[in-house]
Write a protein that holds these residues in place. Structure first.
Motif, PDB file in Angstrom:
ATOM      1  N   TYR A  28      17.503  10.742 -43.844  1.00  0.00           N
ATOM      2  CA  TYR A  28      16.894   9.349 -44.172  1.00  0.00           C
ATOM      3  C   TYR A  28      15.894   9.436 -45.247  1.00  0.00           C
ATOM      4  O   TYR A  28      15.662   8.829 -46.011  1.00  0.00           O
ATOM      5  N   SER A  29      14.805  10.430 -44.879  1.00  0.00           N
ATOM      6  CA  SER A  29      13.844  10.622 -45.795  1.00  0.00           C
ATOM      7  C   SER A  29      14.330  10.915 -47.136  1.00  0.00           C
ATOM      8  O   SER A  29      13.711  10.355 -48.260  1.00  0.00           O
ATOM      9  N   PHE A  30      15.303  11.532 -47.273  1.00  0.00           N
ATOM     10  CA  PHE A  30      15.800  11.838 -48.754  1.00  0.00           C
ATOM     11  C   PHE A  30      16.205  10.721 -49.284  1.00  0.00           C
ATOM     12  O   PHE A  30      16.152  10.256 -50.376  1.00  0.00           O
ATOM     13  N   ILE A  31      17.098  10.033 -48.380  1.00  0.00           N
ATOM     14  CA  ILE A  31      17.744   8.415 -49.014  1.00  0.00           C
ATOM     15  C   ILE A  31      16.538   7.860 -49.571  1.00  0.00           C
ATOM     16  O   ILE A  31      16.393   7.278 -50.555  1.00  0.00           O
ATOM     17  N   ILE A  32      15.532   7.764 -48.784  1.00  0.00           N
ATOM     18  CA  ILE A  32      14.119   6.829 -49.318  1.00  0.00           C
ATOM     19  C   ILE A  32      13.747   7.448 -50.614  1.00  0.00           C
ATOM     20  O   ILE A  32      13.379   6.710 -51.721  1.00  0.00           O
ATOM     21  N   SER A  33      13.456   8.854 -50.831  1.00  0.00           N
ATOM     22  CA  SER A  33      12.922   9.364 -52.026  1.00  0.00           C
ATOM     23  C   SER A  33      14.027   9.167 -53.019  1.00  0.00           C
ATOM     24  O   SER A  33      13.526   8.997 -54.033  1.00  0.00           O
ATOM     25  N   THR A  34      15.522   9.070 -52.996  1.00  0.00           N
ATOM     26  CA  THR A  34      16.306   8.791 -54.068  1.00  0.00           C
ATOM     27  C   THR A  34      16.046   7.381 -54.373  1.00  0.00           C
ATOM     28  O   THR A  34      16.041   7.068 -55.641  1.00  0.00           O
ATOM     29  N   LEU A  35      16.062   6.403 -53.528  1.00  0.00           N
ATOM     30  CA  LEU A  35      15.498   5.152 -53.876  1.00  0.00           C
ATOM     31  C   LEU A  35      14.500   4.946 -54.659  1.00  0.00           C
ATOM     32  O   LEU A  35      14.464   4.149 -55.424  1.00  0.00           O
ATOM     33  N   SER A  36      13.451   5.776 -54.306  1.00  0.00           N
ATOM     34  CA  SER A  36      12.141   5.625 -55.040  1.00  0.00           C
ATOM     35  C   SER A  36      12.113   5.911 -56.500  1.00  0.00           C
ATOM     36  O   SER A  36      11.505   5.687 -57.119  1.00  0.00           O
ATOM     37  N   LEU A  37      13.360   6.686 -56.702  1.00  0.00           N
ATOM     38  CA  LEU A  37      13.339   6.979 -58.156  1.00  0.00           C
ATOM     39  C   LEU A  37      13.685   5.930 -59.142  1.00  0.00           C
ATOM     40  O   LEU A  37      13.405   5.879 -60.318  1.00  0.00           O
ATOM     41  N   LEU A  63      13.513   5.764 -35.556  1.00  0.00           N
ATOM     42  CA  LEU A  63      14.408   6.711 -35.808  1.00  0.00           C
ATOM     43  C   LEU A  63      14.101   7.982 -35.180  1.00  0.00           C
ATOM     44  O   LEU A  63      14.794   8.655 -34.282  1.00  0.00           O
ATOM     45  N   THR A  64      12.596   8.306 -35.427  1.00  0.00           N
ATOM     46  CA  THR A  64      12.057   9.815 -34.915  1.00  0.00           C
ATOM     47  C   THR A  64      12.017   9.527 -33.358  1.00  0.00           C
ATOM     48  O   THR A  64      12.123  10.573 -32.824  1.00  0.00           O
ATOM     49  N   TRP A  65      11.520   8.407 -32.682  1.00  0.00           N
ATOM     50  CA  TRP A  65      11.591   8.271 -31.379  1.00  0.00           C
ATOM     51  C   TRP A  65      12.696   8.060 -30.557  1.00  0.00           C
ATOM     52  O   TRP A  65      12.873   8.457 -29.486  1.00  0.00           O
ATOM     53  N   LEU A  66      13.785   7.703 -31.284  1.00  0.00           N
ATOM     54  CA  LEU A  66      14.767   7.085 -30.286  1.00  0.00           C
ATOM     55  C   LEU A  66      15.973   7.901 -30.493  1.00  0.00           C
ATOM     56  O   LEU A  66      16.751   7.982 -29.553  1.00  0.00           O
ATOM     57  N   SER A  67      16.220   8.612 -31.746  1.00  0.00           N
ATOM     58  CA  SER A  67      17.248   9.812 -31.843  1.00  0.00           C
ATOM     59  C   SER A  67      17.149  10.839 -30.673  1.00  0.00           C
ATOM     60  O   SER A  67      16.055  11.333 -30.243  1.00  0.00           O
ATOM     61  N   SER A  68      18.241  11.429 -30.430  1.00  0.00           N
ATOM     62  CA  SER A  68      18.165  12.440 -29.192  1.00  0.00           C
ATOM     63  C   SER A  68      17.599  13.610 -29.785  1.00  0.00           C
ATOM     64  O   SER A  68      17.720  13.782 -31.074  1.00  0.00           O
ATOM     65  N   PHE A  69      17.147  14.453 -28.774  1.00  0.00           N
ATOM     66  CA  PHE A  69      16.159  15.783 -29.590  1.00  0.00           C
ATOM     67  C   PHE A  69      17.218  16.648 -30.244  1.00  0.00           C
ATOM     68  O   PHE A  69      16.547  17.142 -31.101  1.00  0.00           O
ATOM     69  N   SER A  70      18.298  16.621 -29.599  1.00  0.00           N
ATOM     70  CA  SER A  70      19.066  17.648 -30.582  1.00  0.00           C
ATOM     71  C   SER A  70      19.479  17.289 -32.090  1.00  0.00           C
ATOM     72  O   SER A  70      19.535  18.077 -32.940  1.00  0.00           O
ATOM     73  N   HIS A  71      19.196  15.887 -32.196  1.00  0.00           N
ATOM     74  CA  HIS A  71      19.497  15.452 -33.630  1.00  0.00           C
ATOM     75  C   HIS A  71      18.283  14.551 -34.093  1.00  0.00           C
ATOM     76  O   HIS A  71      18.171  13.649 -34.584  1.00  0.00           O
ATOM     77  N   LEU A  72      17.124  15.505 -33.842  1.00  0.00           N
ATOM     78  CA  LEU A  72      15.919  15.010 -34.396  1.00  0.00           C
ATOM     79  C   LEU A  72      15.461  15.112 -35.850  1.00  0.00           C
ATOM     80  O   LEU A  72      15.250  14.294 -36.367  1.00  0.00           O
ATOM     81  N   TRP A  73      15.864  16.573 -36.182  1.00  0.00           N
ATOM     82  CA  TRP A  73      15.329  16.954 -37.609  1.00  0.00           C
ATOM     83  C   TRP A  73      16.374  16.289 -38.644  1.00  0.00           C
ATOM     84  O   TRP A  73      16.188  15.975 -39.581  1.00  0.00           O
ATOM     85  N   ARG A  74      17.582  16.541 -38.497  1.00  0.00           N
ATOM     86  CA  ARG A  74      18.606  16.266 -39.416  1.00  0.00           C
ATOM     87  C   ARG A  74      18.600  14.672 -39.994  1.00  0.00           C
ATOM     88  O   ARG A  74      18.519  14.469 -41.057  1.00  0.00           O
ATOM     89  N   PRO A  75      18.540  13.814 -38.807  1.00  0.00           N
ATOM     90  CA  PRO A  75      18.712  12.361 -39.354  1.00  0.00           C
ATOM     91  C   PRO A  75      17.081  11.919 -40.131  1.00  0.00           C
ATOM     92  O   PRO A  75      17.234  11.321 -41.234  1.00  0.00           O
ATOM     93  N   THR A  76      16.104  12.430 -39.611  1.00  0.00           N
ATOM     94  CA  THR A  76      14.809  12.175 -40.286  1.00  0.00           C
ATOM     95  C   THR A  76      14.889  12.586 -41.741  1.00  0.00           C
ATOM     96  O   THR A  76      14.373  12.044 -42.584  1.00  0.00           O
ATOM     97  N   LEU A  77      15.308  14.059 -41.687  1.00  0.00           N
ATOM     98  CA  LEU A  77      15.463  14.719 -42.969  1.00  0.00           C
ATOM     99  C   LEU A  77      16.430  13.689 -44.022  1.00  0.00           C
ATOM    100  O   LEU A  77      16.093  13.464 -45.194  1.00  0.00           O
ATOM    101  N   THR A  84       5.175  11.637 -53.787  1.00  0.00           N
ATOM    102  CA  THR A  84       4.808  11.369 -52.271  1.00  0.00           C
ATOM    103  C   THR A  84       6.214  11.351 -51.355  1.00  0.00           C
ATOM    104  O   THR A  84       6.460  11.889 -50.383  1.00  0.00           O
ATOM    105  N   CYS A  85       7.091  10.507 -51.921  1.00  0.00           N
ATOM    106  CA  CYS A  85       8.289  10.310 -51.360  1.00  0.00           C
ATOM    107  C   CYS A  85       9.025  11.373 -51.431  1.00  0.00           C
ATOM    108  O   CYS A  85       9.992  11.943 -50.399  1.00  0.00           O
ATOM    109  N   TRP A  86       8.878  12.401 -52.341  1.00  0.00           N
ATOM    110  CA  TRP A  86       9.882  13.685 -52.472  1.00  0.00           C
ATOM    111  C   TRP A  86       9.297  14.552 -51.518  1.00  0.00           C
ATOM    112  O   TRP A  86      10.074  15.541 -50.925  1.00  0.00           O
TER     113      TRP A  86
END
Lengths: 457, 347
Positions: free
Chosen positions: A30-39, A14-28, A70-72
């Motif tokens: 998705y990682s939030f979703i992962i941390s929610t799942l980890s709950l 995701l980090t390497w394939l998403s376009s540069f203007s949308h780099l930070w938002r999707p990673t952010l 860690t996930c958080w």
């Protein structure tokens, strides 16, 4: 386990394939979703204590809070580094996020592995991304020596651990944590074995006297590096000690005296160092050393109160110190100085930020009802039970902690503005969100503290 | 050099080693070693450069007495015991002398100091041959001898690990650093040789796997001193980002390939109860990690927008990465998860 590890791994494409203007938002997000799942791991229904049990990985009441922490932390680090990375080129921004993701992968694997040798490999594996983050994206030239200190302190202390683990494996034929109770009578109880097993973790914590790498690394690291270092990497030490102390149990009774003494002495000494500290990040780093000293004391008494107090304090301190580093970084991005006397009186410019500073100062000095207080009190009680004399150190330590925390607050926030600060950019929503996301779990945890007390349900 | 001549020398180089590897007789083994030496000297001197000639002379001067000592010892042994078998050596003096002269041939500490100097005069691809292929035949002979003199082997091995790390600390030439790195790795192989020859073979294979891309990268960009390392970032940015991992893998940091040999060697030693030796070897390996770390700082950690340590050259178009490099660079970093497989293949 794969439910969390696979999405974390897929964050890299995701980090390497998403376009540069949308780099930070999707990673952010998705990682939030992962941390929610980890709950979901909080719910531990098993009677053996281990849940999500696989061939090589499992979680129990000790590792679950640390994995969730860690996930958080990953989304929070991404959130915090965005401004720091603005001047970097595309590829380097992507590389930076990739390193953070790798760090999360390694940390989750370390906390959840059921084989000690895999824990060791993952414990060491976290070094490379941390080293890269500190030495590549730190600001001053001293970052290189900070990186060298980090690497060599850890390696010199942890290679004996490798030999010790392989020695245990030779004698027992197994390094599995889940079946430790069946083979631990076969382990030769020897002072050197004990020392080799604990030294790596005591350096990682760090114990006072073995701590010199930590303030250096913290001061030179970029914000994400400081956050992950204070919040999770130090806790690898506490986690490792708790795990290994059940294995090399009987010998600990005699061996712990000097280390507990040193840890308690360290609480006072680092507190005194903090009182005369001019560098904001260095102050927070030394305060971490002091708090970790309490954790060392708690774990080394080897009582269930000690373990649970240590875990509570580790989680609470993880959130608190990470938030303090964020606040220090927000200051630094505006004033470009870490010196407290050049950046004082900021309350006049950032009134809302003063509230965040106040909350986290109070968390740092363990104000009731926050979990910091719960952890410290549990450890103090447990230490008092171990020996009456410790109350002198723990009591004095608490007093000094309060003193330097308030000193930090009054110096940076109160008083008149220095003349060279005239106008600064106000705090933006992103930064408020970042701090709130540190504060909320801290406040919510006190409503249901049993999820971080290491007690099997 | 004329391709026909080159191919002749290369064939002689290969067959020399193979003769040694397949012989049970000291005379044949010695002959293989000599053919091998005679074949590599023209290859060393094929660039008409004073340093190359110097390196060839030095190499000859080192190898000739070492081989002569081996022959002398073999004859002494034959005289005393009446046979030429390699693994039937039973008298102390010839064995120890042969061990030392083989160590001399390979460049193990304390008789290592010719290796960095010779390597400094070579081009990197010949250097690669010198620091990998040329070690095979002497290693095979040591393996045949090992059983009686374990302390000598352990001393040679640990000293090589230490000296290789120590000597590399104040070098500024990449070829010399690679030579010291080779000494360190040979030390690891020699330490474990008597306990588990399979592990030596595995360490050797992995050492070649890890050092091959390093030599290739430096050769491709003609990076001869560490001052020129930062320039890699402008020519091949991807490679420059991977170099720290490559170097730390050579240094043996988990979770990279270089940790496999260290792990298995320490494990073997622990199984045999040699905990002190395991700790000492593991800790002395840290010396060499220090200069790998410094190399990776220079090559890719300190670069724009941080203040640069060197002046940049003209920014030409980025070099393409050759296919060979692409294929070798991956196993040189990522083999650790395959440890069980490697283990079962070799042991």
């Amino acid at each position: 386990m794969m439910k969390i590890l696979t999405p974390t791994l897929m964050l890299i494409p995701l980090t390497w394939l998403s376009s540069f203007s949308h780099l930070w938002r999707p990673t952010l997000s998705y990682s939030f979703i992962i941390s929610t799942l980890s709950l979901t791991w909080i719910k531990n229904m098993s009677e053996t204590g281990w849940t999500s049990l696989g061939l090589y990985m499992a979680t129990d009441t000790l590792s679950t809070p640390l994995i969730i922490l860690t996930c958080w932390l990953l989304p929070l680090m991404i959130l915090a580094s965005q401004d720091h990375m603005k001047t970097e080129s595309q590829t380097r921004q992507r590389l930076y996020i990739t390193l953070l993701i790798f760090l999360q992968l390694f940390l989750i694997s370390a906390f959840s592995s059921t084989e000690l040798i895999m824990f060791y490999i993952m414990f060491e594996a976290t070094l490379i991304p941390t080293l890269m983050i500190i030495t590549r994206w730190g600001n001053q030239l001293e970052r290189l020596s900070a990186g060298t200190y980090l690497l060599f302190y850890t390696l010199i202390s942890s290679l004996p651990l490798l030999v010790a683990l392989l020695m245990i494996q030779t004698n027992t034929g197994s390094l599995s944590l889940t079946s430790a109770q069946f083979y631990f009578s076969l382990i030769p109880q020897h002072n050197f074995l004990w020392l080799a097993c604990f030294l790596a973790f005591l350096v990682k914590m760090p114990l006072y006297g073995l701590h010199l790498w930590l303030p250096k690394a913290h001061v030179e690291a970029p914000i994400a590096g400081s956050m992950i270092l204070a919040a999770v990497l130090l806790k690898l030490g506490g986690y490792g000690m708790t795990r290994i102390s059940t294995i090399v149990d009987p010998i600990s009774k005699n061996m712990t005296y000097p280390f507990i003494t040193l840890a308690l002495w360290g609480v006072i000494m680092t507190g005194l160092v903090c009182l005369q500290q001019m560098d904001l990040k260095s102050l927070i780093a030394y305060s971490s050393v002091g708090h970790m000293g309490l954790v060392v004391g708690g774990v080394l008494t080897q009582t269930s109160w000690g373990y649970s107090g240590a875990l509570i304090l580790m989680i609470a301190h993880g959130l608190t110190s990470s938030a303090l580093f964020c606040l220090a970084n927000i200051n630094y991005e505006r004033t470009h100085s870490r010196i407290m006397y050049l950046t004082r009186g900021l309350q006049i410019i950032f009134p809302l930020m003063a509230i965040w500073w106040l909350s986290f100062t109070l968390a740092n000095l363990a104000l009731p009802p926050l979990p910091n207080m719960m952890g410290e009190l549990t450890i103090i009680v447990c230490m008092f039970n171990w020996s009456w004399w410790t109350i002198i150190f723990t009591g004095l330590g608490t007093l000094i902690t309060a003193a330097y925390s308030l000193h930090m607050f009054t110096t940076t926030q109160r008083g008149a503005l220095p003349p060279h600060i005239t106008s600064l950019t106000p705090m933006n929503i992103k930064e408020h969100l970042l701090i709130i996301l540190h504060l909320l779990p801290l406040l919510l945890l006190i409503l249901k503290p049993e999820i971080i007390t290491c007690w099997s349900s | 050099m004329n391709p026909i001549t080159l191919s002749m020398f290369t064939t002689a180089l290969l067959s020399g080693t193979l003769i040694t590897l397949s012989s049970t007789n000291w005379l044949m083994a010695w002959m293989g070693l000599e053919i091998n030496t005679m074949a590599i000297i023209p290859i060393i001197a094929r660039k008409h450069h004073p340093r190359a000639t110097e390196a060839a002379t030095k190499y000859f001067l080192i190898q000739a007495p070492a081989a002569a000592t081996i022959l002398f010892c073999a004859i002494t042994n034959a005289w005393m015991t009446g046979q030429w078998e390699i693994n039937q050596m039973s008298t102390d003096l010839p064995i120890i002398l042969i061990l030392i002269s083989l160590a001399f041939k390979m460049g193990m500490a304390p008789v290592h100091s010719w290796l960095p100097d010779v390597l400094q005069g070579l081009d990197l691809m010949t250097g690669l041959v010198l620091s990998t292929w040329q070690k095979l035949a002497p290693f095979y002979l040591i393996l045949q001898l090992h059983s009686t003199h374990s302390l000598t082997l352990i001393l040679l091995g640990t000293m090589s690990i230490l000296v290789g790390g120590w000597g590399g600390l104040n070098q500024t030439q990449t070829r010399k650093i690679l030579a010291y790195s080779s000494i360190t790795h040979m030390g690891w192989m020699l330490v474990i040789l008597q306990f588990s020859p399979e592990l030596t073979l595995m360490t050797f294979t992995l050492y070649v796997t890890m050092t091959l891309p390093v030599f290739m990268i430096l050769h491709q960009n003609n990076t001869l001193s560490i001052n020129k390392l930062p320039i890699l970032a402008t020519h091949t940015p991807t490679i420059s980002a991977l170099i720290p991992l490559l170097l730390l893998s050579l240094g043996g940091l988990p979770p990279l390939t270089g940790f496999i040999p260290k792990w298995l060697i320490i494990q073997k030693m622990s199984h045999l109860g040699l905990f002190g030796l395991a700790t000492i070897t593991a800790l002395s390996g840290l010396f060499s990690l220090y200069f790998y770390l410094r190399l990776s700082y220079i090559s890719s950690i300190t670069m724009s927008p941080s203040s640069n340590l060197t002046t940049a050259t003209w920014r030409l178009t980025p070099n393409s990465i050759p296919l060979g490099l692409k294929t070798t660079i991956v196993p040189s970093m990522m083999l650790l998860p395959l440890t069980p497989m490697i283990n079962s293949l070799l042991l």
